[in-house]
Design an enzyme around this catalytic site. Structure first.
Site, short mmCIF file in Angstrom:
data_model
loop_
_atom_site.label_atom_id
_atom_site.label_comp_id
_atom_site.label_asym_id
_atom_site.label_seq_id
_atom_site.Cartn_x
_atom_site.Cartn_y
_atom_site.Cartn_z
NE ARG A 124 -37.42 -37.55 -4.45
CZ ARG A 124 -36.21 -38.07 -4.56
NH1 ARG A 124 -36.07 -39.24 -5.16
NH2 ARG A 124 -35.15 -37.45 -4.09
CD GLU A 145 -22.97 -12.25 -22.97
OE1 GLU A 145 -22.33 -12.57 -23.99
OE2 GLU A 145 -24.22 -12.31 -22.89
#
Length: 499
Positions: A124, A145
């Site tokens: 991190r 879609e």
């Protein structure tokens, strides 16, 4: 007498009802308190503290592109990142959670649909995160879609390997595509027997051929994966999370919507700490900001950046023909970081100019514009072929206008967290724009000062002038001023004599 008995009966019924309801109310309160503790406990553990001022703007050793589905992230991957990073620098199998390996020694780039919890597998303190957000209503439309489009490919090619790969490994399509594919095959007989009509139909409500949009958004699968998907992905709470308690937090938020505010605040804080936040709707400016804020730093760190100020921020009326508002240009979406894209050299090869040390931010943008034009053309052709068997599902922005207002309002309501998060992202985007404009202004001023300093370097040695040279320059400037003053005074006297 009868009235008295009736009154007593009603009183007894009321007392009994209250006695029965109290345990339920108590259980409800207990459930809420439990969920509140779960959500607040998760939020507290998710607060990693803010970076020091300015740290978040510096690109770190590893770049994590948190790719929210249907936001145009594939375009950035193919047209930016594949030109900035070599294949060796890309972490293997980024989109494949089961086989992803961030421990590779040369791993500098992760592009994945995995949620923020993936950072638990990354260093991190050495990782910068970037992402793109999209208007939640448009993202829901696009997800619907694309689910239909990919599922319909099986109607054209039953043994389509690339689509099968997606349905096996890649979140969220490994859930959404099989669900839609099963529905399409269930309606197949209706499609075969359907007599085509010239009557204009709503592409999002062709019930005898494709699952209608209103059914899609109300299905439990959509509630689990699609609605408020950006918020859950940025907070690391999807059903694909590395965090074991993600399901319980997500369940509590859905059961008690007001607890969603806690999750939303964590999501906003995460966005605040990211190196870059783009917007799909402001596609041109997002690409320009990405090229400067991310691309420029990658090139600088690799030692290949040749600063090019020709690529300044555009004026209000500036435009680029190849960067008009995209028609869902995420081409060949997710097909896939483990297969497929290696075959498209024109789109994905790392730039030779970068390797030779000649890449500039301006050239990066030129390469991006060429790449995105190819992607759009490819996407358009692929969609036509995919929807060949369900051609009445002719999705477009014009077709979206036929969707009833009630469905649009329902989508907004179901994605209330994402709607607010998107508004927050727009504020961040505005700040990024202003910061870049200020930065480029400073660079421009620095260049002007450098040019002004150039003539001194001609006279002086490495910018260091001896006292005699400084004195001579001073005398020269004084003499010039004196001559100019004398000339002006003489001209005035001559004018008076003529009068």
């Amino acid at each position: 007498m009868a009235l008295g008995l009736a009154a007593r009966a009603l009183a007894l019924l009321a007392v009994t009802s209250v006695a029965l309801l109290l345990p339920l109310v108590s259980a409800g309160d207990e459930g809420y308190r439990h969920c509140e503790g779960v959500v607040r406990g998760w939020a507290a553990s998710s607060s990693t503290g803010r970076d020091k001022d300015g740290d978040k703007l510096s690109l770190k050793d590893l770049l994590f592109f948190l790719h929210i589905p249907r936001t145009g992230g594939r375009t950035y991957f193919h047209c930016f990142l594949k030109k900035l990073y070599t294949n060796a620098q890309e972490c293997p199998r980024s989109y494949d959670k089961l086989r992803f390996d961030p421990s590779h020694p040369d791993c500098k780039l992760v592009v994945s649909h995995d949620d923020y919890s993936l950072t638990s597998k990354l260093p991190r303190e050495r990782t910068s995160v970037v992402t793109i957000l999209r208007n939640p209503v448009d993202r829901v439309f696009s997800t619907y879609e694309f689910s239909v489009e990919v599922a319909a490919r099986f109607l054209v090619h039953a043994n389509l390997t690339s689509a099968k790969l997606m349905t096996t490994h890649i979140w969220p399509w490994k859930y959404l595509v099989p669900w839609m594919r099963e529905d399409l095959f269930a309606r197949r007989d209706a499609r075969i027997d359907k007599l085509h009509s010239s009557k204009k139909v709503n592409a999002y409500d062709v019930e005898d051929m494709v699952m209608p949009l209103h059914q899609y958004i109300n299905d439990p699968v959509a509630h689990e994966i699609i609605h408020n998907g950006a918020t859950f992905q940025i907070t690391g709470l999807t059903n694909n999370s590395y965090f074991d308690g993600a399901h319980e937090v997500r369940h509590c938020v859905r059961q008690h919507p007001d607890l969603g505010r806690i999750v939303l605040e964590v999501a906003k804080n995460r966005l605040d700490q990211m190196l870059y936040v783009g917007l799909t709707e402001d596609h041109e400016e997002s690409a320009r900001l990405f090229a400067h804020m991310v691309g420029g730093q990658v090139l600088s760190q690799s030692g290949t950046l040749n600063l090019d100020l020709k690529e300044d921020l555009p004026s209000e009326n500036d435009s680029h023909p190849s960067m008009v508002e995209p028609e869902d240009e995420e081409t060949n979406e997710h097909l896939n970081s483990t297969h497929g894209w290696q075959n498209n050299e024109a789109l994905n090869s790392t730039s030779d100019e970068q390797a030779n040390g000649n890449m500039t931010v301006g050239k990066l943008m030129e390469a991006y514009e060429t790449c995105i034009a190819k992607l759009r053309k490819s996407q358009s052709n692929r969609r036509k072929i995919s929807l060949k068997k369900v051609e009445e599902a002719n999705f477009s922005k014009e077709a979206r206008k036929l969707v009833p207002e009630a469905i649009l309002k329902q989508i907004i309501s179901l994605n209330s967290l994402d709607m607010e998060l998107y508004d927050h992202a727009k504020k961040i985007f505005t700040q990024e724009h202003l910061m870049l404009k200020a930065q480029q202004s400073m660079v421009g001023q620095h260049r002007q000062l450098a040019e002004q300093k150039g003539w001194i370097d001609i006279i002086c040695n490495d910018g260091i002038c001896s006292p005699w040279i400084v004195a001579m320059l001073g005398l020269g400037i004084t003499a010039t001023i004196a001559l100019v003053s004398f000339a002006v005074t003489t001209r005035r006297r001559t004018s008076k004599l003529k009068v």
